[in-house]
Motif scaffolding. Structure first.
Motif, PDB file in Angstrom:
ATOM      1  N   VAL B  92       0.848  -1.201   0.000  1.00  0.00           N
ATOM      2  CA  VAL B  92       0.000   0.000   0.000  1.00  0.00           C
ATOM      3  C   VAL B  92       0.880   1.247   0.000  1.00  0.00           C
ATOM      4  N   ALA B  93       1.886   1.237   0.871  1.00  0.00           N
ATOM      5  CA  ALA B  93       2.795   2.394   0.957  1.00  0.00           C
ATOM      6  C   ALA B  93       3.474   2.638  -0.383  1.00  0.00           C
ATOM      7  N   GLY B  94       3.855   1.537  -1.047  1.00  0.00           N
ATOM      8  CA  GLY B  94       4.523   1.676  -2.346  1.00  0.00           C
ATOM      9  C   GLY B  94       3.620   2.268  -3.398  1.00  0.00           C
ATOM     10  N   VAL B  95       2.364   1.801  -3.404  1.00  0.00           N
ATOM     11  CA  VAL B  95       1.427   2.340  -4.396  1.00  0.00           C
ATOM     12  C   VAL B  95       1.195   3.831  -4.165  1.00  0.00           C
ATOM     13  N   ILE B  96       1.034   4.194  -2.888  1.00  0.00           N
ATOM     14  CA  ILE B  96       0.822   5.621  -2.575  1.00  0.00           C
ATOM     15  C   ILE B  96       2.044   6.433  -3.011  1.00  0.00           C
ATOM     16  N   LYS B  97       3.219   5.879  -2.785  1.00  0.00           N
ATOM     17  CA  LYS B  97       4.445   6.570  -3.190  1.00  0.00           C
ATOM     18  C   LYS B  97       4.490   6.731  -4.715  1.00  0.00           C
ATOM     19  N   ALA B  98       4.057   5.658  -5.436  1.00  0.00           N
ATOM     20  CA  ALA B  98       4.039   5.724  -6.901  1.00  0.00           C
ATOM     21  C   ALA B  98       3.087   6.812  -7.383  1.00  0.00           C
ATOM     22  N   GLY B  99       1.917   6.880  -6.727  1.00  0.00           N
ATOM     23  CA  GLY B  99       0.949   7.941  -7.087  1.00  0.00           C
ATOM     24  C   GLY B  99       1.572   9.318  -6.869  1.00  0.00           C
ATOM     25  N   THR B 100       2.248   9.457  -5.726  1.00  0.00           N
ATOM     26  CA  THR B 100       2.882  10.751  -5.427  1.00  0.00           C
ATOM     27  C   THR B 100       3.968  11.054  -6.462  1.00  0.00           C
ATOM     28  N   ALA B 101       4.670  10.003  -6.867  1.00  0.00           N
ATOM     29  CA  ALA B 101       5.712  10.198  -7.877  1.00  0.00           C
ATOM     30  C   ALA B 101       5.106  10.721  -9.172  1.00  0.00           C
ATOM     31  N   LEU B 102       3.973  10.138  -9.558  1.00  0.00           N
ATOM     32  CA  LEU B 102       3.309  10.597 -10.786  1.00  0.00           C
ATOM     33  C   LEU B 102       2.891  12.054 -10.660  1.00  0.00           C
ATOM     34  N   ALA B 103       2.264  12.369  -9.501  1.00  0.00           N
ATOM     35  CA  ALA B 103       1.818  13.757  -9.304  1.00  0.00           C
ATOM     36  C   ALA B 103       3.012  14.705  -9.327  1.00  0.00           C
ATOM     37  N   SER B 104       4.144  14.271  -8.737  1.00  0.00           N
ATOM     38  CA  SER B 104       5.321  15.151  -8.683  1.00  0.00           C
ATOM     39  C   SER B 104       5.888  15.391 -10.071  1.00  0.00           C
ATOM     40  N   ILE B 105       6.046  14.283 -10.808  1.00  0.00           N
ATOM     41  CA  ILE B 105       6.662  14.457 -12.121  1.00  0.00           C
ATOM     42  C   ILE B 105       5.725  15.240 -13.033  1.00  0.00           C
ATOM     43  N   GLY B 106       4.400  14.988 -12.866  1.00  0.00           N
ATOM     44  CA  GLY B 106       3.400  15.743 -13.643  1.00  0.00           C
ATOM     45  C   GLY B 106       3.493  17.234 -13.330  1.00  0.00           C
ATOM     46  N   THR B 107       3.576  17.551 -12.043  1.00  0.00           N
ATOM     47  CA  THR B 107       3.658  18.960 -11.648  1.00  0.00           C
ATOM     48  C   THR B 107       4.916  19.593 -12.231  1.00  0.00           C
ATOM     49  N   ALA B 108       6.023  18.867 -12.108  1.00  0.00           N
ATOM     50  CA  ALA B 108       7.280  19.411 -12.637  1.00  0.00           C
ATOM     51  C   ALA B 108       7.174  19.616 -14.142  1.00  0.00           C
ATOM     52  N   ALA B 109       6.600  18.634 -14.849  1.00  0.00           N
ATOM     53  CA  ALA B 109       6.510  18.723 -16.304  1.00  0.00           C
ATOM     54  C   ALA B 109       5.592  19.868 -16.737  1.00  0.00           C
ATOM     55  N   MET B 110       4.546  20.104 -15.950  1.00  0.00           N
ATOM     56  CA  MET B 110       3.631  21.194 -16.301  1.00  0.00           C
ATOM     57  C   MET B 110       4.228  22.550 -15.936  1.00  0.00           C
ATOM     58  N   MET B 111       5.011  22.563 -14.844  1.00  0.00           N
ATOM     59  CA  MET B 111       5.473  23.852 -14.336  1.00  0.00           C
ATOM     60  C   MET B 111       6.591  24.432 -15.192  1.00  0.00           C
ATOM     61  N   ILE B 112       7.489  23.580 -15.631  1.00  0.00           N
ATOM     62  CA  ILE B 112       8.680  24.112 -16.319  1.00  0.00           C
ATOM     63  C   ILE B 112       8.320  24.902 -17.581  1.00  0.00           C
ATOM     64  N   PRO B 113       7.449  24.354 -18.467  1.00  0.00           N
ATOM     65  CA  PRO B 113       7.101  25.185 -19.641  1.00  0.00           C
ATOM     66  C   PRO B 113       6.338  26.448 -19.269  1.00  0.00           C
ATOM     67  N   LEU B 114       5.777  26.463 -18.054  1.00  0.00           N
ATOM     68  CA  LEU B 114       5.005  27.631 -17.631  1.00  0.00           C
ATOM     69  C   LEU B 114       5.914  28.791 -17.219  1.00  0.00           C
ATOM     70  N   LEU B 115       7.139  28.442 -16.831  1.00  0.00           N
ATOM     71  CA  LEU B 115       8.010  29.459 -16.237  1.00  0.00           C
ATOM     72  C   LEU B 115       8.224  30.677 -17.127  1.00  0.00           C
ATOM     73  N   PRO B 116       8.527  30.475 -18.440  1.00  0.00           N
ATOM     74  CA  PRO B 116       8.733  31.682 -19.261  1.00  0.00           C
ATOM     75  C   PRO B 116       7.498  32.573 -19.288  1.00  0.00           C
ATOM     76  N   ARG B 117       6.313  31.937 -19.269  1.00  0.00           N
ATOM     77  CA  ARG B 117       5.089  32.757 -19.277  1.00  0.00           C
ATOM     78  C   ARG B 117       4.895  33.459 -17.938  1.00  0.00           C
ATOM     79  N   ALA B 118       5.247  32.741 -16.861  1.00  0.00           N
ATOM     80  CA  ALA B 118       5.089  33.342 -15.533  1.00  0.00           C
ATOM     81  C   ALA B 118       6.037  34.532 -15.368  1.00  0.00           C
ATOM     82  N   VAL B 119       7.243  34.404 -15.970  1.00  0.00           N
ATOM     83  CA  VAL B 119       8.214  35.497 -15.881  1.00  0.00           C
ATOM     84  C   VAL B 119       7.646  36.759 -16.533  1.00  0.00           C
ATOM     85  N   LYS B 120       6.817  36.546 -17.574  1.00  0.00           N
ATOM     86  CA  LYS B 120       6.282  37.705 -18.302  1.00  0.00           C
ATOM     87  C   LYS B 120       5.122  38.386 -17.597  1.00  0.00           C
TER      88      LYS B 120
END
Lengths: 147, 364
Positions: B92-120
């Motif tokens: 159970v702990a592993g599955v929850i960790k995997a879910g968190t990993a997905l959310a983390s990598i998703g957040t990172a992947a969404m955030m990075i392309p956003l940065l140039p727009r956020a800077v503007k």
């Protein structure tokens, strides 16, 4: 209608055209017999408070109503109004603000400074003539002033 | 980690506490640290969610939701750290960790392309600066409208006045054509006076503050109709005023909307023996649309875009009088109330002008 002989109006107006039109309008109601014209605010103040002898003041002439344009060169109309209303000698003189301006801050400022009426000069000459002569009639003939 | 055999031959996991040799101090240290981390990781997303729900206007709103999800996931992995001290639910702990990993990598992947727009995005200082500039422009416009009011009216008064003086003093010596020409001068001077007045009332509108109160539109419409009817006693216009739901707005300004729309309905039905004006409301989609309908001259819908522009007219002055400011004024008032206004018409088959107004007090 017979008019009292001492009918006097001080017209403070910088535009020669407006002076002429105002005089025409007053003449149409026989009110133009003794109109003094000041062409700017400084001249109007000189009339009352000037240091030099003023021919009219020498004769003890005091206007019974002042028609005051707001937008004047040198000293503007609101300033003239303020001086007139803050001096013991002139405070009771009725001042009718007569101007092109329909801008509300002007109206509010004029009343705050003690203007007795405020008339926006209409573009339509007939309406202008009516407004001017009604003001003249009211303040000269109907309104009782402290003597 | 050690695996022990309990009764049966199937191997099973030991709780994490076993690895810590059930040392109370070590258990306590992990328990306290994981609890505090979890508490912090849960309160951060709660705060973020509360913030984005209150400030729906924040740019990249959805990014905050992703952050909230990712941080809440991290919090849950720490809750599992506590749980597995005593219970070996490592899958159970592993599955929850995997879910968190997905959310983390998703957040990172969404955030990075956003940065140039956020800077503007404009900074608070930039907005402050823009705001100051707008205030200055606004002040300039006020000065402009003041001079229009003052300086343009004075020469007009002279044009009209001296034309009249000429007519009065020399009228008898002027022939008919000269008198007609004088009349043209005066008519136009007065017309320009009306234009200036209308334009000024339009510009004053921008500066007036809105004082909203509940409005009985039907009552206000009846008063407007009565006023219009008394101005043209010879005319017969059938007027129907339906029940109108209460609106919220500035009484003086909404009155001007009604005067213009109902006035137009009266104007453009002039010359119709069966002139009809209908004032009603439709409710749907949580808002009320009020409308003024007539069976008058109407207009071609291909010019509908021009309708609400200042000084735009769809009829010649000799057909219907007007300065072309009324509908611009209507649109400005309705927009200032946060409403919409639009028209629907057909040539010679009448026009319908609809608008919306808030039904409740505006929050801003």
């Amino acid at each position: 209608m017979s008019l009292p002989p001492e009918v006097e109006i001080l017209l403070v107006e910088d535009s020669a055209d407006d002076v002429e039109l105002t005089l025409r309008a007053l003449k149409a109601r026989n009110l133009a017999n003794q109109v003094f014209v000041a062409r700017d605010g400084a001249e109007a103040l000189e009339f009352f408070f000037g240091e030099h002898a003023h021919p009219l003041r020498e004769f003890g002439v005091t206007p019974r109503v002042i028609l005051l344009d707001l937008k004047l060169p040198k000293v503007d109309g609101l300033e003239v109004l303020k001086r007139l209303k803050s001096d013991e000698r002139t405070r009771s003189l009725p001042v009718v603000v007569l101007t092109s301006s329909r801008e509300e801050p002007d109206i509010a400022a004029a009343y705050r400074l003690g203007a007795n009426s405020y008339i926006v000069k209409p573009v339509d000459f007939e309406a202008f003539a009516r407004a001017v002569s009604e003001v003249g009639l009211y303040w000269l003939l109907l309104n009782e002033q402290p003597r | 980690m050690d695996v022990v055999t309990q009764g049966s031959s199937a191997p099973s996991f030991l709780p994490h506490g076993y690895c810590y040799l059930w040392n109370p101090a070590l258990l306590g240290l992990h328990l306290a640290s994981d609890s505090i981390i979890a508490l912090a990781y849960y309160s951060i997303p709660l705060g973020l969610v509360w913030f984005v729900r209150r400030r729906q206007d924040v740019p990249f709103n959805w990014m905050f939701w992703l952050f909230a999800l990712f941080i809440a996931g991290c919090g849950t992995t720490h809750v599992m750290e506590i749980w597995t001290l005593w219970h070996p639910s490592y899958w159970v702990a592993g599955v929850i960790k995997a879910g968190t990993a997905l959310a983390s990598i998703g957040t990172a992947a969404m955030m990075i392309p956003l940065l140039p727009r956020a800077v503007k995005l404009p900074s608070a200082e930039q907005l402050e600066f823009a705001n100051r500039e707008l205030t200055a422009v606004n002040r300039e416009l006020e000065t402009f409208s003041y001079s229009v009011s003052h300086d343009l009216r004075a020469p007009l008064r002279a044009v009209d006045g001296f034309a009249r003086a000429l007519a009065e003093d020399y009228g008898p010596t002027l022939d008919a054509e000269a008198q007609r020409l004088l009349g043209v001068i005066q008519t136009n001077a007065r017309r320009m006076g009306l234009l200036i007045d209308d334009l000024l009332s339009l510009s004053r509108l921008g500066r007036k503050s809105l004082e909203a109160e509940p409005l009985d539109l039907a009552g206000m419409a009846r008063a407007v109709v009565a006023e219009l009817a008394s101005a043209e006693p010879g005319r017969k216009v059938q007027v129907d005023i339906g029940p109108l739901p209460q609106a919220y707005g500035d009484r003086g300004l909404v009155h001007q909307v009604l005067v213009n729309l109902i006035g137009n309905a009266f104007k453009f039905t002039r010359g119709r023996p069966d002139a009809r004006v209908e004032i009603g409301a439709r409710t749907g989609d949580g808002e009320t649309e009020y409308y003024v309908r007539d069976n008058g001259a109407g207009f071609d819908m291909q010019y509908a875009k021009k309708l609400f522009g200042v000084f735009q007219r769809l009829h010649r002055a000799d057909e219907f009088d007007g300065t072309g400011v009324g509908l611009a004024l209507v649109q400005r008032i309705v927009h200032r109330h946060g409403g919409r206004v639009w028209a629907d018409a057909r040539v010679n088959q009448g026009a319908t002008f609809s608008f919306t107004l808030p039904s409740r007090r505006m929050s801003a």
